[in-house]
Write a protein that holds these residues in place. Structure first.
Motif, short mmCIF file in Angstrom:
data_model
loop_
_atom_site.label_atom_id
_atom_site.label_comp_id
_atom_site.label_asym_id
_atom_site.label_seq_id
_atom_site.Cartn_x
_atom_site.Cartn_y
_atom_site.Cartn_z
N TRP A 6 0.83 -1.21 0.00
CA TRP A 6 0.00 0.00 0.00
C TRP A 6 0.86 1.27 0.00
O TRP A 6 0.41 2.34 -0.38
CB TRP A 6 -0.92 0.03 1.23
CG TRP A 6 -2.20 -0.72 0.98
CD1 TRP A 6 -2.50 -1.97 1.39
CD2 TRP A 6 -3.33 -0.25 0.24
NE1 TRP A 6 -3.75 -2.34 0.96
CE2 TRP A 6 -4.29 -1.29 0.26
CE3 TRP A 6 -3.63 0.92 -0.44
CZ2 TRP A 6 -5.52 -1.19 -0.38
CZ3 TRP A 6 -4.87 1.01 -1.05
CH2 TRP A 6 -5.80 -0.02 -1.03
N PRO A 9 0.93 2.82 -3.77
CA PRO A 9 -0.12 3.78 -4.20
C PRO A 9 -0.02 5.11 -3.46
O PRO A 9 -0.25 6.16 -4.05
CB PRO A 9 -1.43 3.07 -3.85
CG PRO A 9 -1.09 1.65 -3.70
CD PRO A 9 0.35 1.54 -3.36
N TYR A 239 -12.02 -8.72 -9.39
CA TYR A 239 -11.99 -7.29 -9.05
C TYR A 239 -13.03 -6.45 -9.80
O TYR A 239 -13.01 -5.21 -9.72
CB TYR A 239 -10.59 -6.72 -9.34
CG TYR A 239 -9.49 -7.36 -8.51
CD1 TYR A 239 -9.66 -7.54 -7.14
CD2 TYR A 239 -8.31 -7.76 -9.09
CE1 TYR A 239 -8.65 -8.13 -6.39
CE2 TYR A 239 -7.31 -8.36 -8.35
CZ TYR A 239 -7.49 -8.54 -6.99
OH TYR A 239 -6.51 -9.13 -6.24
N LEU A 242 -14.79 -3.70 -7.96
CA LEU A 242 -13.94 -2.53 -7.70
C LEU A 242 -13.80 -1.67 -8.95
O LEU A 242 -13.74 -0.43 -8.87
CB LEU A 242 -12.57 -2.96 -7.22
CG LEU A 242 -12.53 -3.76 -5.90
CD1 LEU A 242 -11.09 -4.04 -5.49
CD2 LEU A 242 -13.24 -2.99 -4.79
N ILE A 290 -7.25 5.69 -6.05
CA ILE A 290 -6.59 4.70 -5.17
C ILE A 290 -7.04 3.29 -5.57
O ILE A 290 -6.22 2.37 -5.66
CB ILE A 290 -6.92 4.99 -3.68
CG1 ILE A 290 -6.28 6.31 -3.25
CG2 ILE A 290 -6.39 3.86 -2.79
CD1 ILE A 290 -6.78 6.83 -1.91
N LEU A 291 -8.34 3.17 -5.83
CA LEU A 291 -8.83 1.86 -6.27
C LEU A 291 -8.19 1.48 -7.62
O LEU A 291 -7.85 0.31 -7.85
CB LEU A 291 -10.36 1.89 -6.41
CG LEU A 291 -11.15 1.94 -5.10
CD1 LEU A 291 -12.64 2.05 -5.36
CD2 LEU A 291 -10.87 0.69 -4.26
N PHE A 294 -4.83 0.36 -6.89
CA PHE A 294 -4.92 -0.98 -6.27
C PHE A 294 -5.10 -2.04 -7.38
O PHE A 294 -4.43 -3.07 -7.38
CB PHE A 294 -6.11 -1.02 -5.31
CG PHE A 294 -6.43 -2.38 -4.79
CD1 PHE A 294 -5.73 -2.93 -3.72
CD2 PHE A 294 -7.44 -3.16 -5.37
CE1 PHE A 294 -6.02 -4.19 -3.25
CE2 PHE A 294 -7.73 -4.42 -4.91
CZ PHE A 294 -7.02 -4.94 -3.83
#
Lengths: 305, 703
Positions: A6, A9, A239, A242, A290-291, A294
Motif C-alpha cells: 500500500w 499507491p 476485481y 472494484l 486509489i482503487l 490498487f
C-alpha cells in the motif's frame, strides 16, 4: 496487498497529485497575473504550495514503508545512470527541494523575478518524476504494465488529481482567508471564480482520458499473452466490483465538480458555497484513483520465472 | 446474550426517546439543535440491538436472512447517525482557529485511503455482513463516538464556566461514556481475514524496516490482536457485548440525566432573570427617588434664593447661600464665584464654598485659571472630560495641596455681557454630567438675577430718598412755610395795629399767631417723629410701633392705648411692614389734625379668614367723626383716605373706614401674613429631609 504494498499507491498518487496541482496552480498564476497583479497572485499561491510541499513530504515518508532498508534508501541514487528507480528517487528529492525553495521564496517575498522560471522548472521536474515512476513499471515480465499506456495513465492521474485537489484547495483557502479576516479581496474571489471553470473542465477531460486509458489497456490485454489474459480475467472477474466502483466514483467526482461550478457560474452563487462540493468531489476522485492504483498492482501477473 | 442484546436495545431506545421528547421542547442550550440527531441515532441503535437479539435467539432460518439484511442496513445507518450527531456537536466548538479549515484537507488523503482499503476488503471471501460490521465500526462508530465524546466534554467545560458544576459533571460523564463507547463499539470488531481487524498472519515489515529483519509472521500486529471479540473474552472473561451494554447504559444514563438538566438550567435562568429584573427595578426605583430628591432639593434651594432676592435680602448673603448649597447639591469640593473688575480688567474671586467654610473674599483675589478665563471670554460653558490634560485642571480647586480631578465652569451674563464666572471642581476624577452643567447654568442665572436685583434695590433706595426729600419739601412748603408766611403777614399786621394803637385787635392777632405757631410746631414734631420711626432689623416692628405710639401720645396729649394681641412675630413681608406703619401714621395724623379726639385705641391682632392668616389693625377714636358722604366732596381728606386704601391694597390687604359725626371713627386694616412654611424654612441639604414631605403643594406660593 499488505502495508508494504500500500506504500506504493500512497507514494505514486501523492507525487502525481503534487505535480498536477503545481501545474494547475502555476497556470492560474500565469493567467491571473497580468490582470490582478503579482501581489494578489503570490498570496493566492502560498497556501496551495504549502500543501503541495507537505504532500510530497508525506509521499516520501510513505514510500519508505515499501523499502526493506529505508535507512539506506539514499544509496539508490548511485544507479542513476542505469535505473529508473534511482532516477525516480533523485527526481522526487529534487522536486521536493524545488517546491521547498518556491515556498521559501513566496513566504519571504523574495525574488519574484525568479519565481516564474523556477516554478515552471519545478513542474518539469515533477512531471519528470511521474515519467520516471511510469518507466519503472515498463517491465517485459509484466505484460499488464509493460505498455506506454502505463506512463500515460500516470500522467492522466496527475492531471485529474491535480485539478480536483486545486479546486478544493482554492476554496478551502478562501474560507481560511475569510475566517482570518478582515475580508476576502474582490480580486482573490474573482481569480478563484475564473479558475474554477477551466479546472472543472480539465478535471472532466482528465477523467475521460483516464477512463479511455483503462479501456485501451483492457483492449491491449485482450490481445496479449496468457499472462495478460490472466490479468484481464482478474480485472473482469474477482476485481470487477472494484472496477465499477472506480468508474462510478470517477464519473461522480468529476461530474459533481463540473455541475457545481456550472451552477455557480450560472446562478452567481458565492464561490464559498463550493467548498463542500469541491471537497467531496475530490475525495470521490481520490478514492477512485486509489482503487485504480490498487487494481494496477493487484492485477499484474508475472510472466516467466 | 439475548438478554444483553435486549438491554442494549432498551438502553439506546430509552436514550432515543428521551432525546426526542426533549428536542420537542424549546431551549437555547447548545445541544438543543443536535437532539433530533441523537434521538435518531438512539432509535436506530435500539432497533439494531433488538435485531441482534432476534438473531441470537435462534430465529427460524426463513427470517434469519431478513434479519441479517436488516442488521446490515441498521448498523451503518446508526453509525452514520452517530457520526452526524458527533460532527454536529463538535462543530459547536467556537471559535475555531482559522487554520482548522485545513484539517479536512489534511485528512482527505487518510480518509480516501481508509475508504479505499475498506472497499477492497469487500472482495475477500468473508460474508458480506462482516466487512459491513467492521467498517461501520471503524469508519462511523469510532469517529462518531469520539466526536460526540469530545463534544460533550467541551459542553461540560462550558457549563462549568457558566456556573453549573452539577450539569458539567453529568455532561462530562456522558462524554467519557461516548469515549468508552468509541473503544468497545468502534475499535473491537469481529475476526476477519484482513488487517487491522484480526489478521494475525501478517508480516511486520513496518516494525523491522530499519533493521532489515523479518519477524515471525504469526505474531499479532501491535495492539490489533487485542481488538477482536475473542481477545476481549480471553482478557476479561466477559464477552464484548457485556462491555457494550455497560457503555450503552453509561451513555444513556448520563445523557438522559444531563438532558433533565435542561429544566434545571431553564429554572435557573428564569430565577437569574427574575433576580436581574428585580435588581434593575430596585436600581431604577432608587435612582428615581434620588432624582426626585435631588429635583426637590434643587427646587427648594432655587425657590429660596428667588424669595430672598424678591425680599431684597442682602445680595452678599444670597450669593453665600447660593454657593454653599450649590457645592452640596453638585457634590463638589469647591465652588467659586468670580466677578469681572472692569477697572483692573480681570476676574476677581468674590465668594467661594468648600466643605470647611463658605465665605466672601474681602481682599481682591485675581482669577487667572485658563479654563475659567476662556469660559468667561468665549461666553461658553465648559466641563472637563475623562482624558483632560492635567495642566488644564490646575488652580481650579483653591484648596491647599489639592488638585481638581474634574471641573465645570459657566459664564455669568447680564444680557449678553459677561460679568463673571461660576465654577465647580471636585478632586475625584469623575467628570461632571451634562445635567450638572445645566444646574450650574441655572445657578449662574440666579447669581445674575441677584446682582441685578441688588443694583435695582440701590436705584430704588436712591429714588426713595429723592421722593422722601420731595415729600418733606412739600410738607414744609404746605405747613411750615405757609405758617412762616402767615406769621410774616401777621407781624406786619401787628406792626400796623401797634402803630395805630389798637390793643384789642393786637391781642387777637397775637392769639391767632400763637395758635398757628402751635399747629406748626405740632406738625413739625410729628414729622420728626415719623422720620425717626424707622424699621430696622435689630429693633423690630413691634418696638418701633410702641415707641411711635407712646411718643405720639406725649406730643399730642391724646390718650392712646395699644393692644397688641399677637404672640411672637407679626410675620409680614418687609414691604408690608412699611405699608403697615405708614397706614398707622396716616391714621393718627388724621386724628390729631381733624378728629379732636381725647382717646384713641390701637389694636393689633391676627385673624384667620378662609385659611389665610392676616394681621389686623384697628384705630378707633372718640373724636368728632365725619360724614362718609362728605369725604366724597372734601378732596383733601378723601385723598388721604384713598392713599391709605392704596397702601393696603398694594400688599394684598384691604382697608375699611367707619365714621359717624360726633361718634368717632374706626379704621380697620387687614394685611396678609407670609405663609408659615416660608418662616419655617430649613436648608434642604443640611437637614437631609425631603422638603416636599413637609410643605405640601402650596409651599412655594407667595402671598
Amino acid at each position: 496487498m499488505n502495508v508494504r504494498e500500500w506504500a506504493l499507491p500512497v507514494y505514486t498518487l501523492l507525487v502525481e497529485l503534487a505535480a498536477g496541482a503545481l501545474l494547475a496552480i502555476w497556470l492560474i498564476r500565469a493567467f491571473s497575473r497580468p490582470r490582478f497583479g503579482p501581489e494578489e497572485t503570490d498570496r493566492l499561491t502560498v497556501s496551495p504550495l504549502l500543501v503541495i510541499f507537505s504532500t510530497i513530504l508525506v509521499a516520501i515518508i510513505g514510500s519508505h514503508f515499501h523499502l526493506s532498508k529505508p535507512a539506506l534508501s539514499f544509496l539508490s541514487v548511485l544507479n542513476f545512470r542505469s535505473s529508473w528507480l534511482s532516477r525516480e528517487v533523485v527526481f522526487t528529492a529534487l522536486f521536493f527541494l524545488l517546491v521547498g525553495w518556491l515556498v521559501y521564496l513566496l513566504l519571504g517575498r523574495r525574488g519574484s523575478r525568479w519565481m516564474d522560471g523556477l516554478g515552471w522548472g519545478t513542474i518539469l521536474v515533477g512531471f519528470g518524476t511521474v515519467y520516471c515512476m511510469g518507466q519503472i513499471y515498463l517491465l517485459p515480465s509484466q505484460e499488464a504494465w509493460n505498455h506506454p499506456l502505463t506512463v500515460a495513465s500516470f500522467f492522466g492521474s496527475a492531471m485529474l488529481l491535480g485539478t480536483m485537489a486545486t479546486s478544493s484547495l482554492l476554496t478551502l483557502d478562501l474560507k481560511f482567508t475569510e475566517i482570518r479576516g478582515p475580508s476576502i479581496s474582490t480580486a482573490r474571489l474573482e481569480i478563484v471564480r475564473r479558475a474554477l471553470g477551466p479546472l472543472a473542465l480539465a478535471a472532466v477531460l482528465a477523467a475521460g482520458l483516464t477512463l479511455s486509458i483503462d479501456l485501451a489497456k483492457i483492449a491491449h490485454l485482450q490481445e496479449g499473452s496468457p499472462a495478460a489474459q490472466t490479468s484481464l480475467s482478474l480485472w473482469l472477474g474477482l476485481y470487477q466490483p472494484l472496477v465499477w466502483v472506480r468508474v462510478g466514483l470517477l464519473c461522480a467526482g468529476a461530474g459533481w465538480l463540473a455541475l457545481a461550478v456550472y451552477r455557480m457560474q450560472r446562478t452567481g452563487r458565492p464561490v464559498l458555497d463550493l467548498i463542500a462540493p469541491a471537497y467531496l468531489a475530490c475525495l470521490l476522485v481520490m478514492i477512485a484513483e486509489i482503487l485504480g492504483r490498487f487494481l494496477f498492482y493487484a492485477a499484474h501477473v508475472r510472466a516467466g520465472i | 446474550m439475548v438478554f444483553i442484546y435486549f438491554l442494549i436495545g432498551l438502553s439506546f431506545g430509552f436514550l432515543g426517546l428521551a432525546a426526542y421528547l426533549r428536542s420537542r421542547q424549546e431551549g437555547e442550550w447548545a445541544l438543543q439543535k443536535h437532539l433530533p440527531g441523537l434521538a435518531a441515532f438512539g432509535l436506530a441503535a435500539a432497533l439494531n440491538g433488538w435485531v441482534e437479539m432476534f438473531l441470537a435467539s435462534g430465529t427460524p432460518v426463513e427470517y434469519m436472512e431478513i434479519l441479517k439484511i436488516l442488521r446490515m442496513l441498521l448498523q451503518p445507518l446508526s453509525g452514520l447517525l452517530l457520526l452526524r450527531f458527533g460532527w454536529g456537536i463538535l462543530r459547536s466548538f467556537s471559535p475555531l482557529p482559522a487554520w482548522a479549515v485545513f484539517i479536512p484537507g489534511a485528512l482527505i488523503v487518510p480518509i480516501a485511503f481508509a475508504i479505499s482499503y475498506a472497499v477492497t476488503t469487500f472482495i475477500t471471501p468473508s460474508p458480506l455482513d462482516i466487512p459491513i460490521d467492521i467498517w461501520s465500526r471503524y469508519l462511523l462508530y469510532l469517529p462518531g463516538s469520539m466526536m460526540a465524546g469530545f463534544g460533550f466534554i467541551h459542553q461540560a467545560r462550558v457549563q462549568r464556566k457558566a456556573g453549573f458544576p452539577d450539569v458539567s459533571t453529568l455532561l462530562f460523564g456522558a462524554g467519557l461514556g461516548f469515549l468508552v463507547e468509541a473503544f468497545v463499539v468502534g475499535l473491537v470488531v469481529p475476526a476477519a481475514p484482513y488487517s487491522p481487524a484480526s489478521y494475525y498472519n501478517y508480516d511486520r515489515v513496518l516494525h523491522n524496516a530499519f533493521s532489515g529483519e523479518i519477524a515471525p509472521s504469526t505474531t499479532p500486529f501491535g495492539l490489533m490482536g487485542w481488538l477482536d471479540y475473542q481477545s476481549v473474552l480471553m482478557a476479561t472473561g466477559l464477552p464484548i457485548q457485556f462491555w457494550r451494554l455497560l457503555s450503552a447504559v453509561a451513555v444513556t444514563s448520563f445523557v438522559v440525566k444531563g438532558l433533565d438538566v435542561f429544566d434545571a438550567i431553564r429554572k435557573r435562568q428564569l430565577l437569574a432573570l427574575q433576580a436581574e429584573r428585580d435588581h434593575a427595578q430596585q436600581l431604577a426605583f432608587n435612582s428615581l427617588v434620588a432624582a426626585r430628591q435631588s429635583a426637590e432639593n434643587w427646587t427648594e434651594v432655587l425657590v429660596h434664593i428667588s424669595r430672598r432676592i424678591a425680599e431684597l435680602d442682602d445680595v452678599g448673603e444670597v450669593l453665600l447661600y447660593l454657593v454653599e448649597n450649590a457645592r452640596q447639591l453638585l457634590h463638589s469640593d469647591f465652588i467659586g464665584l468670580a466677578i469681572y473688575n472692569k477697572s483692573a480688567n480681570c476676574l476677581e474671586l468674590k465668594y467661594y464654598a468648600t466643605a470647611e467654610q463658605t465665605e466672601a473674599v474681602r481682599q481682591a483675589e485675581q482669577v487667572e485659571t485658563p479654563l475659567i478665563v476662556r469660559a468667561f471670554q468665549t461666553i461658553q460653558p465648559y466641563r472637563t472630560g475623562e482624558a483632560e490634560p492635567p495642566e488644564l485642571l490646575e488652580n481650579l480647586c483653591l484648596l491647599p495641596g489639592r488638585v481638581a480631578g474634574a471641573a465645570a465652569v459657566v459664564p455669568i451674563c447680564l444680557d449678553i455681557t459677561p460679568i463673571g464666572a461660576l465654577w465647580m471642581a471636585r478632586c475625584e476624577r469623575s467628570p461632571y454630567s451634562e445635567t450638572d452643567l445645566i444646574w450650574l447654568e441655572c445657578l449662574a442665572d440666579q447669581v445674575m438675577i441677584a446682582i441685578n436685583h441688588g443694583l435695582m434695590t440701590s436705584q430704588l433706595q436712591s429714588l426713595s430718598i429723592t421722593e422722601e426729600r420731595a415729600r418733606i419739601a412739600r410738607d414744609m412748603h404746605d405747613g411750615l412755610a405757609q405758617v412762616l408766611g402767615y406769621l410774616n403777614l401777621q407781624v406786619q399786621t401787628l406792626t400796623a395795629l401797634l402803630q395805630q394803637g389798637k390793643k384789642e385787635s393786637l391781642q387777637k392777632e397775637l392769639n391767632e399767631m400763637r395758635q398757628a405757631i402751635q399747629t406748626a410746631h405740632a406738625d413739625v414734631r410729628e414729622n420728626i417723629l415719623s422720620l425717626r420711626t424707622t424699621l430696622d432689623a435689630e429693633k423690630g416692628l413691634v418696638s418701633a410701633l410702641e415707641e411711635y405710639i407712646e411718643e405720639f401720645g406725649i406730643q399730642t396729649g391724646v390718650d392712646i392705648d395699644l393692644y397688641y394681641e399677637v404672640e411672637g412675630e407679626l410675620n409680614l413681608a418687609s414691604i408690608a411692614e412699611v405699608q403697615f406703619i405708614c397706614i398707622l401714621q396716616e391714621s393718627l395724623t388724621n386724628i390729631r389734625k381733624h378728629a379732636r379726639a381725647r382717646h384713641v385705641l390701637v389694636t393689633i391682632a391676627k385673624e384667620v379668614q378662609a385659611g389665610e392668616e392676616y394681621v389686623y389693625l384697628c384705630i378707633e377714636d372718640d373724636g368728632v367723626g365725619f360724614s362718609m358722604a362728605e369725604t366724597h366732596t372734601e378732596s383733601k381728606r378723601r385723598f388721604g383716605l384713598k392713599t391709605m386704601r392704596e397702601r393696603a391694597q398694594s400688599v394684598h390687604g384691604d382697608l375699611a373706614i367707619e365714621s359717624t359725626p360726633e361718634k368717632g371713627t374706626v379704621i380697620e386694616c387687614r394685611i396678609p401674613c407670609l405663609k408659615q412654611v416660608r418662616m419655617r424654612y430649613r436648608s434642604p441639604i443640611s437637614q437631609g429631609e425631603a422638603p416636599f414631605l413637609q410643605s405640601g403643594p402650596e409651599g412655594v406660593g407667595l402671598p
